[in-house]
Write a protein that holds these residues in place. Structure first.
Motif, PDB file in Angstrom:
ATOM      1  N   SER A 111       0.838  -1.198   0.000  1.00 41.49           N
ATOM      2  CA  SER A 111       0.000   0.000   0.000  1.00 41.49           C
ATOM      3  C   SER A 111       0.873   1.247   0.000  1.00 41.49           C
ATOM      4  O   SER A 111       1.831   1.344   0.778  1.00 41.49           O
ATOM      5  CB  SER A 111      -0.899   0.003   1.242  1.00 41.49           C
ATOM      6  N   PHE A 112       0.549   2.220  -0.860  1.00 37.37           N
ATOM      7  CA  PHE A 112       1.207   3.524  -0.841  1.00 37.37           C
ATOM      8  C   PHE A 112       0.552   4.413   0.203  1.00 37.37           C
ATOM      9  O   PHE A 112      -0.661   4.333   0.441  1.00 37.37           O
ATOM     10  CB  PHE A 112       1.089   4.219  -2.202  1.00 37.37           C
ATOM     11  N   ALA A 113       1.360   5.294   0.819  1.00 40.03           N
ATOM     12  CA  ALA A 113       0.818   6.325   1.692  1.00 40.03           C
ATOM     13  C   ALA A 113      -0.021   7.292   0.865  1.00 40.03           C
ATOM     14  O   ALA A 113       0.114   7.367  -0.358  1.00 40.03           O
ATOM     15  CB  ALA A 113       1.956   7.073   2.387  1.00 40.03           C
ATOM     16  N   ARG A 114      -0.880   8.051   1.539  1.00 39.13           N
ATOM     17  CA  ARG A 114      -1.759   8.976   0.825  1.00 39.13           C
ATOM     18  C   ARG A 114      -0.969  10.036   0.057  1.00 39.13           C
ATOM     19  O   ARG A 114      -1.366  10.465  -1.015  1.00 39.13           O
ATOM     20  CB  ARG A 114      -2.721   9.649   1.810  1.00 39.13           C
ATOM     21  N   GLY A 115       0.184  10.445   0.608  1.00 43.99           N
ATOM     22  CA  GLY A 115       1.015  11.421  -0.079  1.00 43.99           C
ATOM     23  C   GLY A 115       1.937  10.818  -1.113  1.00 43.99           C
ATOM     24  O   GLY A 115       2.559  11.538  -1.894  1.00 43.99           O
ATOM     25  N   GLY A 116       2.061   9.480  -1.107  1.00 39.89           N
ATOM     26  CA  GLY A 116       2.873   8.788  -2.098  1.00 39.89           C
ATOM     27  C   GLY A 116       4.348   8.701  -1.776  1.00 39.89           C
ATOM     28  O   GLY A 116       5.109   8.066  -2.501  1.00 39.89           O
ATOM     29  N   HIS A 117       4.801   9.320  -0.665  1.00 43.59           N
ATOM     30  CA  HIS A 117       6.226   9.334  -0.343  1.00 43.59           C
ATOM     31  C   HIS A 117       6.685   8.087   0.405  1.00 43.59           C
ATOM     32  O   HIS A 117       7.890   7.854   0.528  1.00 43.59           O
ATOM     33  CB  HIS A 117       6.582  10.584   0.459  1.00 43.59           C
ATOM     34  N   PHE A 118       5.753   7.283   0.905  1.00 41.26           N
ATOM     35  CA  PHE A 118       6.060   6.012   1.551  1.00 41.26           C
ATOM     36  C   PHE A 118       5.240   4.903   0.897  1.00 41.26           C
ATOM     37  O   PHE A 118       4.182   5.156   0.297  1.00 41.26           O
ATOM     38  CB  PHE A 118       5.696   6.035   3.043  1.00 41.26           C
ATOM     39  N   ALA A 148      -3.420  -8.447   7.706  1.00 46.10           N
ATOM     40  CA  ALA A 148      -4.068  -8.687   6.419  1.00 46.10           C
ATOM     41  C   ALA A 148      -4.089  -7.441   5.542  1.00 46.10           C
ATOM     42  O   ALA A 148      -3.953  -7.526   4.326  1.00 46.10           O
ATOM     43  CB  ALA A 148      -5.496  -9.186   6.632  1.00 46.10           C
ATOM     44  N   THR A 149      -4.272  -6.269   6.158  1.00 47.12           N
ATOM     45  CA  THR A 149      -4.364  -5.051   5.361  1.00 47.12           C
ATOM     46  C   THR A 149      -3.896  -3.841   6.166  1.00 47.12           C
ATOM     47  O   THR A 149      -3.843  -3.886   7.405  1.00 47.12           O
ATOM     48  CB  THR A 149      -5.806  -4.824   4.855  1.00 47.12           C
ATOM     49  N   VAL A 150      -3.556  -2.774   5.449  1.00 41.77           N
ATOM     50  CA  VAL A 150      -3.048  -1.538   6.049  1.00 41.77           C
ATOM     51  C   VAL A 150      -3.835  -0.364   5.487  1.00 41.77           C
ATOM     52  O   VAL A 150      -4.116  -0.316   4.291  1.00 41.77           O
ATOM     53  CB  VAL A 150      -1.551  -1.346   5.728  1.00 41.77           C
ATOM     54  N   VAL A 151      -4.205   0.592   6.354  1.00 43.23           N
ATOM     55  CA  VAL A 151      -4.887   1.811   5.926  1.00 43.23           C
ATOM     56  C   VAL A 151      -4.120   3.001   6.480  1.00 43.23           C
ATOM     57  O   VAL A 151      -3.859   3.077   7.684  1.00 43.23           O
ATOM     58  CB  VAL A 151      -6.349   1.856   6.425  1.00 43.23           C
TER      59      VAL A 151
END
Length: 211
Positions: A111-118, A148-151
């Motif tokens: 999963s990408f972070a919301r800002g896309g930097h991680f 199972a998942t990351v948010v």
């Protein structure tokens, strides 16, 4: 009817047939800022679709079958997971070109972070957070059960994890420690999970018989 016309028609049919995955889709992800969907399949293909125009913009075949995929929020990168590694690819001019590779044995979720930097890679109960542009490890989160998942939370300083046993926790990246456990329904076999952008309430979706 001319031979050229028959050949052209056959070519059009072939293009339509090969637009789709020849075998099952294993994972998919959507883009936050562009009308894009990325899919990976058992046929070893990555495909990036424009769902507004209903076309496949990018298609790339790999030697081994991908097991997971995540689209960067900008739509300019895609992260493809394999059994032993993850590849960061740049999406330019209808091609997916290699940028970085990360060793990633047994990754079950990406999963990408919301800002896309991680971006985060999940292996069993461990969540490893990487810098997107250097692909260096930044944080390691160790859960008590298989994740199972990351948010990601708004601001990308916290995230929530949902375990296969239904447990749900939020984490502070700066300390790499859990700071909250979601309350509510008892633990149950996991199907999926979601959270608000503030990660104040994390919801678990279990089997219908367990709700």
């Amino acid at each position: 009817r001319s031979t050229q016309g028959v050949s052209s028609a056959a070519s059009d049919v072939y293009k339509r047939q090969t637009t789709y995955h020849a075998q099952g889709v294993l994972a998919l992800d959507t883009c936050a800022r562009k009308p894009l969907i990325a899919t990976v399949g058992s046929d070893h293909l990555l495909k990036v679709w424009d769902y507004r125009r209903k076309i496949c913009e990018v298609s790339r075949r790999f030697r081994e079958p991908p097991t997971g995929v995540a689209l960067h929020p900008s739509g300019l990168y895609v992260l493809v997971v394999f059994p032993s590694q993850a590849k960061l690819l740049a999406l330019l001019e209808n091609e997916a070109s290699d940028v970085h590779e990360v060793e990633a044995l047994g990754t079950s979720h990406v999963s990408f972070a919301r800002g896309g930097h991680f971006f985060a890679l999940v292996n069993n109960s461990v969540v490893t957070v990487y810098d997107t542009f250097s692909c260096e490890k930044r944080y390691t989160l160790r859960a008590a059960s298989r994740v199972a998942t990351v948010v990601w939370a708004k601001g990308d300083r916290r995230l929530a994890t949902v375990g296969r046993d239904g447990s749900c926790h939020t984490w502070d990246l700066a300390t790499e420690q859990r700071d909250q456990e979601a309350e509510g329904a008892p633990k149950a076999p996991f199907y999926d999970g979601a959270a608000s952008v503030e990660v104040e309430e994390a919801k678990r979706i279990a089997k219908l018989g367990d709700l």
